[in-house]
Scaffold this active site. Structure first.
Site, PDB file in Angstrom:
ATOM      1  N   CYS A   1       0.823  -1.210   0.000  1.00  0.00           N
ATOM      2  CA  CYS A   1       0.000   0.000   0.000  1.00  0.00           C
ATOM      3  C   CYS A   1       0.855   1.256   0.000  1.00  0.00           C
ATOM      4  CB  CYS A   1      -0.915  -0.005   1.224  1.00  0.00           C
ATOM      5  SG  CYS A   1      -1.868  -1.518   1.405  1.00  0.00           S
TER       6      CYS A   1
ATOM      7  N   ARG B   1       1.307   1.585  -6.019  1.00  0.00           N
ATOM      8  CA  ARG B   1       1.500   0.653  -4.912  1.00  0.00           C
ATOM      9  C   ARG B   1       0.208  -0.077  -4.540  1.00  0.00           C
ATOM     10  NH1 ARG B   1       6.336   1.210  -2.109  1.00  0.00           N
ATOM     11  NH2 ARG B   1       5.394   0.080  -0.376  1.00  0.00           N
TER      12      ARG B   1
ATOM     13  N   TRP C   1      -3.671  -1.878  -1.447  1.00  0.00           N
ATOM     14  CA  TRP C   1      -3.623  -3.156  -2.130  1.00  0.00           C
ATOM     15  C   TRP C   1      -4.049  -4.182  -1.101  1.00  0.00           C
ATOM     16  CZ3 TRP C   1      -1.022  -7.905  -1.923  1.00  0.00           C
ATOM     17  CH2 TRP C   1      -1.077  -8.679  -3.092  1.00  0.00           C
TER      18      TRP C   1
ATOM     19  N   ASN D   1       0.760   0.080   6.041  1.00  0.00           N
ATOM     20  CA  ASN D   1       1.219  -0.829   5.000  1.00  0.00           C
ATOM     21  C   ASN D   1       1.904  -1.994   5.693  1.00  0.00           C
ATOM     22  OD1 ASN D   1       2.155  -2.045   2.639  1.00  0.00           O
ATOM     23  ND2 ASN D   1       4.001  -0.791   2.591  1.00  0.00           N
ATOM     24  N   GLY D   2       1.517  -3.220   5.360  1.00  0.00           N
ATOM     25  CA  GLY D   2       2.110  -4.393   5.986  1.00  0.00           C
ATOM     26  C   GLY D   2       1.044  -5.380   6.411  1.00  0.00           C
TER      27      GLY D   2
ATOM     28  N   GLU E   1      11.123 -13.776 -19.286  1.00  0.00           N
ATOM     29  CA  GLU E   1      10.772 -12.388 -19.017  1.00  0.00           C
ATOM     30  C   GLU E   1       9.796 -11.850 -20.056  1.00  0.00           C
ATOM     31  OE1 GLU E   1      10.721  -8.474 -17.409  1.00  0.00           O
ATOM     32  OE2 GLU E   1      11.045 -10.485 -16.601  1.00  0.00           O
TER      33      GLU E   1
ATOM     34  N   LYS F   1       6.108 -10.360 -19.094  1.00  0.00           N
ATOM     35  CA  LYS F   1       5.647  -9.014 -19.450  1.00  0.00           C
ATOM     36  C   LYS F   1       4.296  -9.076 -20.159  1.00  0.00           C
ATOM     37  CE  LYS F   1       8.450  -6.522 -17.533  1.00  0.00           C
ATOM     38  NZ  LYS F   1       8.341  -7.563 -16.514  1.00  0.00           N
TER      39      LYS F   1
ATOM     40  N   GLU G   1       1.504 -10.100 -17.703  1.00  0.00           N
ATOM     41  CA  GLU G   1       1.267  -9.086 -16.674  1.00  0.00           C
ATOM     42  C   GLU G   1       0.329  -7.985 -17.148  1.00  0.00           C
ATOM     43  OE1 GLU G   1       5.041  -8.449 -13.702  1.00  0.00           O
ATOM     44  OE2 GLU G   1       5.333  -7.881 -15.790  1.00  0.00           O
TER      45      GLU G   1
ATOM     46  N   HIS H   1       9.496 -31.594 -24.780  1.00  0.00           N
ATOM     47  CA  HIS H   1       9.155 -32.279 -23.532  1.00  0.00           C
ATOM     48  C   HIS H   1       7.825 -31.778 -22.969  1.00  0.00           C
ATOM     49  CE1 HIS H   1      13.037 -34.387 -23.120  1.00  0.00           C
ATOM     50  NE2 HIS H   1      13.513 -33.315 -23.750  1.00  0.00           N
TER      51      HIS H   1
ATOM     52  N   LYS I   1       3.397  -2.671  -7.443  1.00  0.00           N
ATOM     53  CA  LYS I   1       4.783  -2.468  -7.844  1.00  0.00           C
ATOM     54  C   LYS I   1       5.765  -3.161  -6.917  1.00  0.00           C
ATOM     55  CE  LYS I   1       8.137  -0.746 -10.244  1.00  0.00           C
ATOM     56  NZ  LYS I   1       8.401  -1.323 -11.569  1.00  0.00           N
TER      57      LYS I   1
END
Length: 612
Positions: A2, A27, A75, A99-100, A485, A489, A492, A508, A607
């Protein structure tokens, strides 16, 4: 996760807080809220579910003002996204943003309910407000003492800003395992925030709080202590980022801006460390002298998400250039398997924010067993950089888009420099080899700039394949992590299902998925495994897969097999992964734009993952 901002000073607190929340919305954006102590000494609270725009609308319809207040963008961890669960949370005369995660919140909540407290939300945060109010009602002399007593009862992580409506010149902040920064403005003006961009438009003078710190701002000054009241000295730092660096600068999205900032970011990462003609790189903050580096028996690279992909590339470079065994582990898995790590091991922890909870926990586990730790990080003064013995900053500048771009490529540059440094110190590379590799490295920003100038070609490819439901990304050797990656991307920000695979593993399992509807992105740079990659492309083509080749412009063999080609300039094979990353970023970005998704704030993501 957050975002927090608190303000005390002569300006209109509402305006300062809302500006700060706009810069912190990356955030978390499940809900937002603020509380202000009005000039009449009352709490005025506004909260809204959803993005910050909904809170803006509420304030437009029902404005308020004051000179002391705090705001929060959420969040969700405990409690679904809703207006009721939005911060700030109040209990009596006390208001809190957090936040936490409060791990023992159920135990504390039951205790407080038995004491007569009534709760209005599903969150763990509301516990803090009630704990402080309970202490004030049961003998605490003032808010500061009540906060100290309350925090001693809490297990978990927190960054907190706490107000008492009866004290309009007082604001308290505290942190443990979640970031909180003190900003120093004009005389009598103070800011508390999760991240520097929240108040950078007002001041660049900051104090980074440490775990266990409690800051009390009152009467035009501030003091920092631990929870027992012992004074703590924390240095003032001047941030070199300008406010404009955290704005879009004319680009449609922060992500697009940050992709195009990469040539400059790479230069900034190398400046003072790698120079053409030199045979050594200079890493003055590494924290380990050559004698210590010669004693290292093994490297353990710890990271999460995109940073983990950087670590995978780093393993190739470190083993190849320095001839040191290197392992790569996910921070979220490392500490739960009683890892075999100890003296003689060097942990390299990679985190853009320096606040990634899983990576921090993994580093603490490793150092407790006797390993030494070095951080690769973008945020000066973050928790990871303080807890590691040494640090190599990426100097990427603020990265606002949730999907990491310039942070990733600058992490790769740092890992390459670290591998080169280790190779020189340990005698695996001679002067001539070191000079050649540095000369190649300093040419890289120019090559990235050339790749960015081919954005139009990527747009054409994106338009052809944007409606696909699945993608497969393939690469070999150094390019296998780049395939991972590229897939990350795309998934996401476009919400397309995408998988990255080592191309040699295609037979495989993944080959069963390939048909005429499956785009397959193949990294086909010219290296010693190109023939193998071309063979994989033939296998895809035989199954009617739609081939997209990302390769050098003069690679005719790959171009002849592909349905679409994205070209990049030719780069030295060791550095090709960095260059090939750029078109994959652009492809993900333009596919997402064409599909109409929220590029900078993709659903369910934040983020900085500062909770487990």
């Amino acid at each position: 996760m957050c975002g927090i901002i608190g303000y005390l000073g002569p300006q209109d607190a509402v305006q300062v807080i809302m500006d700060g929340l706009a810069r912190l919305e990356y955030r978390g954006y499940d809900s937002a809220g603020l509380a202000v102590v009005t000039d009449q000494g009352q709490f005025a609270v506004r909260r809204a579910q959803g993005k910050l725009s909904r809170l803006v609308a509420k304030l437009a319809a029902d404005p308020l003002s004051g000179h002391l207040g705090m705001g929060h963008t959420r969040w969700a961890t405990h409690g679904r996204p809703s207006e009721t669960n939005a911060h700030p949370h109040l209990a009596g005369e006390v208001a809190v943003v957090h936040n936490g995660i409060i791990e023992n919140y159920l135990e504390l909540k039951n205790e407080l309910i038995q004491a007569g407290h009534e709760f209005s939300s599903e969150t763990d945060t509301e516990i803090v407000a009630h704990l402080v109010a309970n202490q004030l009602a049961n003998g605490a002399e003032n808010l500061e003492q009540a906060v100290r007593r309350a925090l001693r009862r809490i297990r978990g992580s927190y960054a907190l800003v706490i107000l008492d409506r009866r004290q309009p010149d007082l604001i308290i902040g505290a942190r443990k395992d979640s970031p909180l920064v003190l900003g120093l403005g004009e005389p009598g003006e103070f800011f508390l925030a999760s991240d520097v961009p929240a108040f950078l438009a007002h001041t660049n003078r900051v104090v980074f709080l440490h775990d266990g710190d409690l800051v009390v701002i009152k009467g035009g000054g501030y003091g920092i202590t631990d929870l027992e009241g012992a004074g703590q000295q924390r240095p003032e730092t001047t941030i070199s980022w300008s406010p404009a660096m955290a704005e879009k600068a004319g680009y449609k999205h922060f992500m697009q801006k940050e992709i195009f900032e990469q040539p400059r970011a790479l230069v900034d990462t190398m400046t003072g460390r790698a120079k053409a003609g030199d045979s050594e790189v200079f890493l003055p903050d590494l924290g380990l002298d050559p004698a210590a580096l010669k004693q290292v028996r093994r490297l353990v690279l710890l990271a999460c998400g995109t940073s983990w992909h950087a670590a995978l590339v780093g393993k190739f470079w470190i083993e190849g250039l320095a001839r040191i065994p290197a392992e790569v582990d996910l921070g979220s898995e490392f500490r739960y398997r009683d890892p075999l790590v100890g003296p003689g091991d060097l942990v390299v922890a990679i985190s853009q924010s320096g606040e990634t909870a899983d990576t921090l926990a993994a580093v603490r586990e490793a150092t407790a067993k006797g390993a030494q730790a070095v951080a690769i990080c973008n945020v000066v003064g973050s928790t990871l950089t303080r807890e590691a013995q040494g640090v190599i900053y990426t100097h990427a500048g603020p990265e606002i888009g949730v999907a990491s771009t310039k942070a990733f490529t600058t992490q790769l540059v740092v890992l390459f420099m670290l591998a080169l440094h280790l190779g020189r110190v340990r005698g695996a590379l001679n002067d001539l080899q070191g000079r050649e590799l540095i000369n190649q490295l300093v040419q890289l920003p120019g090559l990235v700039q050339q790749a960015l100038e081919l954005e139009g070609d990527v747009v054409n490819v994106a338009e052809r394949f944007a409606q696909a439901q699945d993608f497969l990304f393939l690469g070999r050797g150094l390019c296998y992590p780049i395939a991972l990656e590229g897939a990350l991307k795309l998934k996401e920000i476009s919400y397309i299902h995408a998988e990255g695979y080592p191309a040699g593993e295609m037979k495989h399992g993944p080959i069963a998925l390939i048909d005429q509807d499956m785009p397959v992105v193949v990294l086909a740079n010219q290296n010693d495994v190109l023939e193998k990659v071309l063979s994989n492309m033939e296998e895809v083509k035989a199954r009617q897969g739609r081939l997209i080749a990302v390769t050098e412009a003069d690679n005719a063999a790959a171009g002849a097999l592909a349905d679409a080609v994205i070209s990049v300039p030719q780069a030295p094979p060791l550095l090709a992964p960095i260059l090939l990353t750029v078109p994959l970023q652009l492809l993900a970005y333009h596919v997402a734009v064409l599909r109409g998704t929220d590029v900078d704030q993709p659903r369910n993501l934040a983020k900085s993952v500062t909770v487990e």
